[in-house]
Design a protein around this motif. Structure first.
Motif, PDB file in Angstrom:
ATOM      1  N   ALA A 156       0.844  -1.192   0.000  1.00 13.13           N
ATOM      2  CA  ALA A 156       0.000   0.000   0.000  1.00 13.13           C
ATOM      3  C   ALA A 156       0.879   1.243   0.000  1.00 13.13           C
ATOM      4  O   ALA A 156       1.807   1.362   0.817  1.00 13.13           O
ATOM      5  N   LEU A 157       0.551   2.154  -0.914  1.00  9.43           N
ATOM      6  CA  LEU A 157       1.298   3.404  -1.030  1.00  9.43           C
ATOM      7  C   LEU A 157       1.254   4.149   0.296  1.00  9.43           C
ATOM      8  O   LEU A 157       0.183   4.315   0.885  1.00  9.43           O
ATOM      9  N   GLY A 158       2.415   4.573   0.799  1.00 15.87           N
ATOM     10  CA  GLY A 158       2.459   5.311   2.058  1.00 15.87           C
ATOM     11  C   GLY A 158       2.580   4.412   3.275  1.00 15.87           C
ATOM     12  O   GLY A 158       2.911   4.869   4.358  1.00 15.87           O
ATOM     13  N   ARG A 159       2.284   3.124   3.133  1.00 14.21           N
ATOM     14  CA  ARG A 159       2.435   2.198   4.271  1.00 14.21           C
ATOM     15  C   ARG A 159       3.753   1.432   4.132  1.00 14.21           C
ATOM     16  O   ARG A 159       4.681   1.630   4.906  1.00 14.21           O
ATOM     17  N   ASP A 160       3.837   0.593   3.111  1.00 14.16           N
ATOM     18  CA  ASP A 160       5.075  -0.166   2.894  1.00 14.16           C
ATOM     19  C   ASP A 160       5.602  -0.021   1.468  1.00 14.16           C
ATOM     20  O   ASP A 160       6.550  -0.675   1.079  1.00 14.16           O
ATOM     21  N   LEU A 161       4.943   0.861   0.710  1.00 12.35           N
ATOM     22  CA  LEU A 161       5.392   1.178  -0.647  1.00 12.35           C
ATOM     23  C   LEU A 161       5.678   2.677  -0.668  1.00 12.35           C
ATOM     24  O   LEU A 161       4.766   3.479  -0.475  1.00 12.35           O
ATOM     25  N   HIS A 162       6.970   3.040  -0.811  1.00 10.05           N
ATOM     26  CA  HIS A 162       7.376   4.417  -0.576  1.00 10.05           C
ATOM     27  C   HIS A 162       7.797   5.103  -1.864  1.00 10.05           C
ATOM     28  O   HIS A 162       8.921   4.924  -2.326  1.00 10.05           O
ATOM     29  N   VAL A 163       6.886   5.874  -2.458  1.00 10.40           N
ATOM     30  CA  VAL A 163       7.256   6.686  -3.619  1.00 10.40           C
ATOM     31  C   VAL A 163       7.827   7.988  -3.084  1.00 10.40           C
ATOM     32  O   VAL A 163       7.221   8.640  -2.238  1.00 10.40           O
ATOM     33  N   THR A 164       9.001   8.343  -3.539  1.00 10.99           N
ATOM     34  CA  THR A 164       9.665   9.491  -2.936  1.00 10.99           C
ATOM     35  C   THR A 164      10.322  10.358  -4.003  1.00 10.99           C
ATOM     36  O   THR A 164      10.148  10.120  -5.195  1.00 10.99           O
ATOM     37  N   ARG A 165      11.021  11.398  -3.554  1.00 15.36           N
ATOM     38  CA  ARG A 165      11.720  12.322  -4.456  1.00 15.36           C
ATOM     39  C   ARG A 165      13.195  12.372  -4.039  1.00 15.36           C
ATOM     40  O   ARG A 165      13.580  11.807  -3.029  1.00 15.36           O
ATOM     41  N   ASN A 166      13.979  13.088  -4.799  1.00 15.28           N
ATOM     42  CA  ASN A 166      15.377  13.288  -4.421  1.00 15.28           C
ATOM     43  C   ASN A 166      15.457  14.069  -3.109  1.00 15.28           C
ATOM     44  O   ASN A 166      14.689  15.009  -2.897  1.00 15.28           O
ATOM     45  N   GLY A 167      16.377  13.671  -2.248  1.00 15.11           N
ATOM     46  CA  GLY A 167      16.644  14.467  -1.050  1.00 15.11           C
ATOM     47  C   GLY A 167      15.777  14.137   0.143  1.00 15.11           C
ATOM     48  O   GLY A 167      15.681  14.921   1.078  1.00 15.11           O
ATOM     49  N   ASN A 168      15.132  12.981   0.144  1.00 15.03           N
ATOM     50  CA  ASN A 168      14.275  12.604   1.269  1.00 15.03           C
ATOM     51  C   ASN A 168      14.895  11.503   2.133  1.00 15.03           C
ATOM     52  O   ASN A 168      15.804  10.807   1.712  1.00 15.03           O
ATOM     53  N   MET A 169      14.331  11.379   3.356  1.00 14.27           N
ATOM     54  CA  MET A 169      14.741  10.311   4.277  1.00 14.27           C
ATOM     55  C   MET A 169      13.549   9.408   4.538  1.00 14.27           C
ATOM     56  O   MET A 169      12.437   9.902   4.762  1.00 14.27           O
ATOM     57  N   ILE A 170      13.784   8.137   4.562  1.00 17.99           N
ATOM     58  CA  ILE A 170      12.730   7.188   4.923  1.00 17.99           C
ATOM     59  C   ILE A 170      13.253   6.374   6.108  1.00 17.99           C
ATOM     60  O   ILE A 170      14.256   5.667   5.991  1.00 17.99           O
ATOM     61  N   GLN A 171      12.596   6.523   7.268  1.00 21.97           N
ATOM     62  CA  GLN A 171      13.019   5.773   8.446  1.00 21.97           C
ATOM     63  C   GLN A 171      12.231   4.468   8.492  1.00 21.97           C
ATOM     64  O   GLN A 171      11.005   4.481   8.653  1.00 21.97           O
ATOM     65  N   LEU A 172      12.905   3.340   8.335  1.00 25.32           N
ATOM     66  CA  LEU A 172      12.216   2.047   8.291  1.00 25.32           C
ATOM     67  C   LEU A 172      12.134   1.409   9.672  1.00 25.32           C
ATOM     68  O   LEU A 172      11.152   0.769  10.014  1.00 25.32           O
ATOM     69  N   VAL A 173      13.190   1.574  10.476  1.00 17.92           N
ATOM     70  CA  VAL A 173      13.185   1.031  11.840  1.00 17.92           C
ATOM     71  C   VAL A 173      13.680   2.135  12.767  1.00 17.92           C
ATOM     72  O   VAL A 173      14.752   2.701  12.536  1.00 17.92           O
ATOM     73  N   GLU A 174      12.876   2.464  13.794  1.00 14.98           N
ATOM     74  CA  GLU A 174      13.256   3.573  14.690  1.00 14.98           C
ATOM     75  C   GLU A 174      13.968   3.062  15.926  1.00 14.98           C
ATOM     76  O   GLU A 174      13.783   1.942  16.338  1.00 14.98           O
TER      77      GLU A 174
END
Ligand SMILES: [Zn+2]
Length: 452
Positions: free
Chosen positions: A434-452
């Motif tokens: 699901a987009l935004g849940r476990d499917l991450h569409v992003t742009r240049n220059g972003n951070m995605i934290q998978l495990v905190e």
């Protein structure tokens, strides 16, 4: 262990790929590429002479300033294969990190050459080069918990790998660029068995970062042997022609070049590789033992030696040779374009054959330049054999098979713009993401934290 991913370049375009993965205190950078179209759009831009910040502003190299938001130390810079959109920014950015360049042998050699071309102007580069073969692993950082493995993949350049970062939270598979080739030319089939194992062992795959280039195309990408058969059939069909036959393809596609060389010999012509990049990639591959060209294959890069070779061909008879030249996209300064403009001693005559073992990269600049080059060749009477090619990127069923093999918890589409991501998003959603849940569409220059 905290796991964070910085999507630095290649998330809004095909080109200037760069992604960083942080596992605890350790960071690994995957790819450091150039976006050539941003360079070529300007006349006479010589990237060797330009500074990083200007190239960042041009959109030519990744804007790595986001790296300062990533806590931890860079332990390795890992280009996956030798295409410029994956290694082209190494001379501009790598020296900012106290980390070695780790790559497969052919890729390392090409990256070294990039840096050598550059140090004519600067000389600040002192990163180590570390060779690592597919199937090998190295530990990352001091925690003893993070390992990097190279898995052999097949692409339109030899010695491509997909790096896998094994962490206590699961594996992170960096999946740029590949096709699933089970009968390739010059190298082993893709190691799907290992991908399936990685999908099942330990905590499985935490995240898969994937090249979406052909996700919108149905079915699966044919093997390199398909292009090879097509080439053989084409060259055989003009075996009796007693005039000029010229072929062009991607210089970096050594498997393809080696097929052309082989079939040229089969029809009794001497193959000659002409153009600076032809000499560079094929010469390097031969020196490293990836390919064994027949002894009489000439390779000439410098303008003077190329023109001397053309004069010899004209004198000894075009029917005895098969020049393999640069210029498959109609690049204005490439050999075939110069031949079309009549700027070389090689005269194209009525009925001469030009083989394009390539497809036009669908981008307005390429399309325009290629159209012009082809028109010039046709005006001199050349017959054009086009699109003798297969892509180096997965199509829909290949992407499906990769998701099926890896069963990743998270998926990040890469190597495209938003439009290019959309067919991949459809596929992933049909597989339960699901987009935004476990499917991450992003742009240049972003951070995605998978495990905190
Ligand atoms: Zn590539």
């Amino acid at each position: 262990m905290e796991i964070e991913i910085a999507t630095i370049g290649g998330y809004e375009e095909v080109g200037r790929q760069m992604t960083a993965v942080r596992a605890g205190d350790d960071v690994v950078i995957f790819d450091m590429g150039l976006n050539l179209s941003q360079v070529l759009i300007h006349d006479n831009v010589e990237t060797e002479k330009m500074h990083s910040l200007d190239l960042i502003d041009m959109g030519a190299i990744p804007d790595d300033r986001v790296m300062s938001d990533l806590e931890g130390d860079v332990k390795a810079i890992v280009p996956t294969h030798g295409h410029l959109d994956h290694i082209g920014a190494i001379p501009k950015l790598a020296h900012r990190y106290d980390a070695p360049i780790v790559a497969a042998p052919f890729t390392i050699e090409l990256a070294k050459q990039q840096v050598e071309d550059e140090t004519k102007f600067s000389g600040s580069f002192d990163n180590d080069f570390v060779k690592m073969e597919a199937g090998e692993t190295m530990s990352i950082g001091d925690s003893g918990n993070v390992e990097m493995e190279f898995v052999h993949v097949t692409h339109s350049i030899i010695d491509a790998i997909n790096p896998v970062l094994h962490t206590p939270e699961g594996a992170i598979v960096y999946g740029l660029d590949k096709r699933m080739d089970h009968s390739p030319v010059l190298e082993d089939p893709i190691d799907m068995e290992r991908f399936r194992e990685i999908g099942r062992e330990g905590n499985g795959v935490l995240c898969y970062i994937e090249d979406c280039t052909n996700a919108g195309r149905k079915g699966r990408t044919p093997s390199e042997s398909h292009a090879r058969n097509h080439l053989e059939d084409t060259i055989r069909s003009i075996e009796d022609y007693d005039g000029g036959i010229v072929a062009t393809t991607f210089s970096s596609h050594v498997s393809r070049v080696s097929s052309i060389v082989e079939f040229a010999k089969d029809i009794g012509r001497q193959p000659v590789l002409l153009g600076r990049s032809m000499e560079k990639y094929s010469g390097t591959a031969e020196r490293l033992g990836f390919v064994d060209f027949p002894d009489d294959v000439g390779m000439y890069g410098h303008r003077k030696s190329v023109d001397r070779t053309f004069k010899r061909i004209m004198k000894e008879g075009k029917e005895n040779f098969l020049p393999v030249v640069t210029g498959h996209q109609g690049e204005p300064r490439a050999m075939l374009t110069r031949m079309g403009r009549g700027e070389t001693p090689y005269e194209i005559e009525d009925g001469d054959k030009v083989i394009f073992s390539a497809r036009v990269i669908p981008e307005p600049t390429n399309e325009g330049q290629r159209y012009q080059s082809e028109r010039l060749l046709r005006m001199q009477g050349a017959r054009i054999y086009d699109e003798i090619h297969v892509s180096g990127h997965l199509r829909e069923e290949g992407h499906y098979q990769m998701l099926d093999a890896l069963q990743p918890q998270h998926v990040i589409p890469a190597h495209q713009d938003l439009q290019g991501f959309s067919p991949y998003v459809d596929l992933a959603e049909s597989q339960g993401y699901a987009l935004g849940r476990d499917l991450h569409v992003t742009r240049n220059g972003n951070m995605i934290q998978l495990v905190e």
